[in-house]
Design an enzyme around this catalytic site. Sequence first.
Site, PDB file in Angstrom:
ATOM      1  N   GLU A  33      15.261   1.153 -11.899  1.00 53.47           N
ATOM      2  CA  GLU A  33      15.754   1.360 -10.534  1.00 53.47           C
ATOM      3  C   GLU A  33      17.172   0.812 -10.365  1.00 53.47           C
ATOM      4  O   GLU A  33      17.489  -0.269 -10.842  1.00 53.47           O
ATOM      5  CB  GLU A  33      14.802   0.659  -9.554  1.00 53.47           C
ATOM      6  CG  GLU A  33      15.185   0.864  -8.100  1.00 53.47           C
ATOM      7  CD  GLU A  33      14.087   0.433  -7.147  1.00 53.47           C
ATOM      8  OE1 GLU A  33      12.915   0.792  -7.375  1.00 53.47           O
ATOM      9  OE2 GLU A  33      14.419  -0.273  -6.183  1.00 53.47           O
ATOM     10  N   THR A  64      18.047   3.744  -4.952  1.00 51.14           N
ATOM     11  CA  THR A  64      17.552   3.344  -3.635  1.00 51.14           C
ATOM     12  C   THR A  64      18.386   3.948  -2.508  1.00 51.14           C
ATOM     13  O   THR A  64      19.505   4.427  -2.711  1.00 51.14           O
ATOM     14  CB  THR A  64      17.535   1.808  -3.477  1.00 51.14           C
ATOM     15  OG1 THR A  64      18.882   1.341  -3.597  1.00 51.14           O
ATOM     16  CG2 THR A  64      16.668   1.152  -4.523  1.00 51.14           C
ATOM     17  N   TYR A  65      17.800   3.878  -1.311  1.00 45.42           N
ATOM     18  CA  TYR A  65      18.390   4.427  -0.097  1.00 45.42           C
ATOM     19  C   TYR A  65      18.596   3.238   0.828  1.00 45.42           C
ATOM     20  O   TYR A  65      17.630   2.540   1.171  1.00 45.42           O
ATOM     21  CB  TYR A  65      17.373   5.396   0.497  1.00 45.42           C
ATOM     22  CG  TYR A  65      17.881   6.382   1.491  1.00 45.42           C
ATOM     23  CD1 TYR A  65      18.532   7.543   1.082  1.00 45.42           C
ATOM     24  CD2 TYR A  65      17.655   6.185   2.857  1.00 45.42           C
ATOM     25  CE1 TYR A  65      18.955   8.481   2.006  1.00 45.42           C
ATOM     26  CE2 TYR A  65      18.088   7.124   3.778  1.00 45.42           C
ATOM     27  CZ  TYR A  65      18.728   8.272   3.345  1.00 45.42           C
ATOM     28  OH  TYR A  65      19.144   9.200   4.257  1.00 45.42           O
ATOM     29  N   ALA A  67      19.311   0.306   3.678  1.00 39.09           N
ATOM     30  CA  ALA A  67      18.672   0.030   4.959  1.00 39.09           C
ATOM     31  C   ALA A  67      19.337   0.869   6.052  1.00 39.09           C
ATOM     32  O   ALA A  67      20.558   0.942   6.111  1.00 39.09           O
ATOM     33  CB  ALA A  67      18.788  -1.454   5.266  1.00 39.09           C
ATOM     34  N   GLY A 124      10.689   2.581   5.018  1.00 40.12           N
ATOM     35  CA  GLY A 124      11.893   1.759   5.153  1.00 40.12           C
ATOM     36  C   GLY A 124      11.591   0.523   5.983  1.00 40.12           C
ATOM     37  O   GLY A 124      10.573   0.461   6.684  1.00 40.12           O
ATOM     38  N   ASP A 125      12.481  -0.450   5.905  1.00 44.08           N
ATOM     39  CA  ASP A 125      12.281  -1.673   6.688  1.00 44.08           C
ATOM     40  C   ASP A 125      12.722  -1.436   8.126  1.00 44.08           C
ATOM     41  O   ASP A 125      13.543  -0.550   8.395  1.00 44.08           O
ATOM     42  CB  ASP A 125      13.069  -2.826   6.053  1.00 44.08           C
ATOM     43  CG  ASP A 125      12.319  -3.393   4.855  1.00 44.08           C
ATOM     44  OD1 ASP A 125      11.084  -3.492   4.933  1.00 44.08           O
ATOM     45  OD2 ASP A 125      12.970  -3.702   3.846  1.00 44.08           O
ATOM     46  N   ALA A 144       5.235   6.284   6.105  1.00 42.32           N
ATOM     47  CA  ALA A 144       5.584   6.992   4.864  1.00 42.32           C
ATOM     48  C   ALA A 144       4.659   8.184   4.593  1.00 42.32           C
ATOM     49  O   ALA A 144       5.102   9.185   4.021  1.00 42.32           O
ATOM     50  CB  ALA A 144       5.541   6.012   3.687  1.00 42.32           C
ATOM     51  N   ASP A 177      -3.848  -2.229   3.075  1.00 40.03           N
ATOM     52  CA  ASP A 177      -2.860  -1.731   2.105  1.00 40.03           C
ATOM     53  C   ASP A 177      -3.470  -0.646   1.227  1.00 40.03           C
ATOM     54  O   ASP A 177      -2.828   0.364   0.929  1.00 40.03           O
ATOM     55  CB  ASP A 177      -2.371  -2.871   1.198  1.00 40.03           C
ATOM     56  CG  ASP A 177      -1.406  -3.806   1.910  1.00 40.03           C
ATOM     57  OD1 ASP A 177      -0.730  -3.362   2.840  1.00 40.03           O
ATOM     58  OD2 ASP A 177      -1.338  -4.978   1.519  1.00 40.03           O
ATOM     59  N   LYS A 184      -1.523   8.005   1.758  1.00 40.89           N
ATOM     60  CA  LYS A 184      -0.335   8.575   1.107  1.00 40.89           C
ATOM     61  C   LYS A 184      -0.763   9.546   0.004  1.00 40.89           C
ATOM     62  O   LYS A 184      -0.156  10.607  -0.172  1.00 40.89           O
ATOM     63  CB  LYS A 184       0.538   7.462   0.526  1.00 40.89           C
ATOM     64  CG  LYS A 184       1.182   6.553   1.586  1.00 40.89           C
ATOM     65  CD  LYS A 184       2.019   5.467   0.892  1.00 40.89           C
ATOM     66  CE  LYS A 184       2.539   4.425   1.863  1.00 40.89           C
ATOM     67  NZ  LYS A 184       3.370   3.403   1.226  1.00 40.89           N
TER      68      LYS A 184
HETATM   69  P1  FAD Z   1       4.478   2.584   5.094  1.00 46.48           P
HETATM   70  O1  FAD Z   1       3.555   3.095   4.063  1.00 46.48           O
HETATM   71  O2  FAD Z   1       4.705   3.421   6.301  1.00 46.48           O
HETATM   72  O3  FAD Z   1       3.923   1.139   5.532  1.00 46.48           O
HETATM   73  C1  FAD Z   1       4.631   0.329   6.491  1.00 46.48           C
HETATM   74  C2  FAD Z   1       3.630  -0.564   7.244  1.00 46.48           C
HETATM   75  O4  FAD Z   1       2.821   0.235   8.109  1.00 46.48           O
HETATM   76  C3  FAD Z   1       2.672  -1.283   6.319  1.00 46.48           C
HETATM   77  O5  FAD Z   1       2.385  -2.549   6.870  1.00 46.48           O
HETATM   78  C4  FAD Z   1       1.437  -0.422   6.316  1.00 46.48           C
HETATM   79  O6  FAD Z   1       0.289  -1.203   6.098  1.00 46.48           O
HETATM   80  C5  FAD Z   1       1.459   0.195   7.712  1.00 46.48           C
HETATM   81  N1  FAD Z   1       1.002   1.605   7.721  1.00 46.48           N
HETATM   82  C6  FAD Z   1       1.334   2.580   6.845  1.00 46.48           C
HETATM   83  N2  FAD Z   1       0.827   3.782   7.200  1.00 46.48           N
HETATM   84  C7  FAD Z   1       0.154   3.551   8.342  1.00 46.48           C
HETATM   85  C8  FAD Z   1      -0.547   4.402   9.212  1.00 46.48           C
HETATM   86  N3  FAD Z   1      -0.687   5.710   8.989  1.00 46.48           N
HETATM   87  N4  FAD Z   1      -1.108   3.833  10.333  1.00 46.48           N
HETATM   88  C9  FAD Z   1      -0.959   2.510  10.582  1.00 46.48           C
HETATM   89  N5  FAD Z   1      -0.280   1.651   9.768  1.00 46.48           N
HETATM   90  C10 FAD Z   1       0.264   2.157   8.682  1.00 46.48           C
HETATM   91  N6  FAD Z   1      13.461   0.310   1.423  1.00 46.48           N
HETATM   92  C11 FAD Z   1      14.630   0.948   1.674  1.00 46.48           C
HETATM   93  O7  FAD Z   1      15.179   0.840   2.789  1.00 46.48           O
HETATM   94  N7  FAD Z   1      15.234   1.746   0.723  1.00 46.48           N
HETATM   95  C12 FAD Z   1      14.689   1.933  -0.506  1.00 46.48           C
HETATM   96  O8  FAD Z   1      15.245   2.648  -1.350  1.00 46.48           O
HETATM   97  C13 FAD Z   1      13.463   1.256  -0.819  1.00 46.48           C
HETATM   98  N8  FAD Z   1      12.869   1.406  -2.027  1.00 46.48           N
HETATM   99  C14 FAD Z   1      11.670   0.801  -2.269  1.00 46.48           C
HETATM  100  C15 FAD Z   1      11.048   1.009  -3.507  1.00 46.48           C
HETATM  101  C16 FAD Z   1       9.829   0.402  -3.801  1.00 46.48           C
HETATM  102  C17 FAD Z   1       9.181   0.663  -5.148  1.00 46.48           C
HETATM  103  C18 FAD Z   1       9.203  -0.444  -2.844  1.00 46.48           C
HETATM  104  C19 FAD Z   1       7.892  -1.108  -3.158  1.00 46.48           C
HETATM  105  C20 FAD Z   1       9.810  -0.656  -1.598  1.00 46.48           C
HETATM  106  C21 FAD Z   1      11.039  -0.033  -1.302  1.00 46.48           C
HETATM  107  N9  FAD Z   1      11.673  -0.208  -0.063  1.00 46.48           N
HETATM  108  C22 FAD Z   1      12.866   0.430   0.203  1.00 46.48           C
HETATM  109  C23 FAD Z   1      11.101  -1.097   0.960  1.00 46.48           C
HETATM  110  C24 FAD Z   1      10.149  -0.376   1.937  1.00 46.48           C
HETATM  111  O9  FAD Z   1      10.818   0.671   2.596  1.00 46.48           O
HETATM  112  C25 FAD Z   1       9.633  -1.393   2.948  1.00 46.48           C
HETATM  113  O10 FAD Z   1       8.858  -2.376   2.280  1.00 46.48           O
HETATM  114  C26 FAD Z   1       8.875  -0.857   4.150  1.00 46.48           C
HETATM  115  O11 FAD Z   1       8.634  -1.923   5.045  1.00 46.48           O
HETATM  116  C27 FAD Z   1       7.536  -0.225   3.811  1.00 46.48           C
HETATM  117  O12 FAD Z   1       7.707   1.051   3.343  1.00 46.48           O
HETATM  118  P2  FAD Z   1       6.443   1.989   3.028  1.00 46.48           P
HETATM  119  O13 FAD Z   1       6.988   3.214   2.493  1.00 46.48           O
HETATM  120  O14 FAD Z   1       5.416   1.278   2.248  1.00 46.48           O
HETATM  121  O15 FAD Z   1       5.888   2.221   4.526  1.00 46.48           O
END
Ligand code: FAD
Length: 304
Positions: A33, A64-65, A67, A124-125, A144, A177, A184
């Site tokens: 990455e 990566t993309y 914040a 994303g965060d 996501a 989780d 997903k």
């Molecule tokens: P989600 O799966 O949407 O989860 C976010 C939160 O919501 C979690 O607490 C989950 O439990 C909860 N949740 C999920 N789906 C639901 C639902 N349907 N209903 C209710 N609750 C739900 N960030 C960046 O900005 N750019 C990047 O390029 C980037 N790359 C990453 C690569 C990897 C391998 C990893 C592990 C993380 C990366 N991140 C990146 C960080 C990531 O975007 C953050 O950690 C973010 O907070 C969570 O993203 P997610 O896709 O898991 O979100």
Amino acid sequence: MALGTSSTMPRTLPGQRSIPEVLAGEGTSYSFEFFPPKDDAGEAALWTAIRRLEQVRPTFVSVTYGAGGTTRDRTVRVTERIAQETTLTPMAHLTCVGASVTELRQVIGQYAGAGVRNVLALRGDPPDGPGAPWRAHPEGLDHADALVALVRSLGSFTVGVAAFPDRHPESPSLDHDAEVLVRKADAGAEFAVSQFVFDVASYVRLRDRVAARGRDLPIIPGLMPVTSFKQVRRMAELAGTPLPEAVVRRLEPVADDPTALRAVGVEIATELSRDLLAEGAPGLHFYTMNRSTATLEVHANLAS
Ligand code: FAD
């Protein structure tokens, strides 16, 4: 509706296997990455790392993309250049932060146009930073899983997602989780890449919880060969990944000696890699920080 460019796009180049095919096959998948560089010096360092890591023929490399979508153009440019100028298979990250569905469709279209067939679909965060409450764009997506479905609906992309062995900071439980990963997978994700792990048991625990729910989603564990103690401590805190006592005990005494620290970092990453593979991990994903030396050393240790 499928995008014109991507609907007719094959999932892989002729003779190439898709990422899920490689993960299901024999052998260890390696992936690396990178993040889009901010300036010319960073760009030069990135391309040195890419060219050196290309030699070990990874399954894919990801970009990566930033914040809030801040690196959108740079992410697209670097990913496009990898697709066009190297032998590597790129995977572009994409987040829902601050973007309407229309804007997300545009970025996905840009990826398709650049010949990128693999997307890591992320929420994303939170736009106000990790730890702040999540706010979706009013015309955007909340999670996501919805982005996975959107990307899949727009063409023949292979879609991966994020996994959190040590619990996502906003998640109420490890079971939640696992449920999120099931959602997903049901939305069309074909593999997951985990946050960096320092505890093999947490990876196994998440993988088994997803398997117990009847989903055969390969989860590639993330590894960070430590080259700076300060940096890994900060990143672990932000990611909500605890640094085990045993790891801290080995890193702390060499924290101010970069050469010794890197050697211990490589040693720890090698041991973790061996243990993860012994537990059946389908591959290893390295957070390279746009450098190649430590990752290549771990790779060489595993090959010997
Ligand atoms: P989600 O799966 O949407 O989860 C976010 C939160 O919501 C979690 O607490 C989950 O439990 C909860 N949740 C999920 N789906 C639901 C639902 N349907 N209903 C209710 N609750 C739900 N960030 C960046 O900005 N750019 C990047 O390029 C980037 N790359 C990453 C690569 C990897 C391998 C990893 C592990 C993380 C990366 N991140 C990146 C960080 C990531 O975007 C953050 O950690 C973010 O907070 C969570 O993203 P997610 O896709 O898991 O979100």
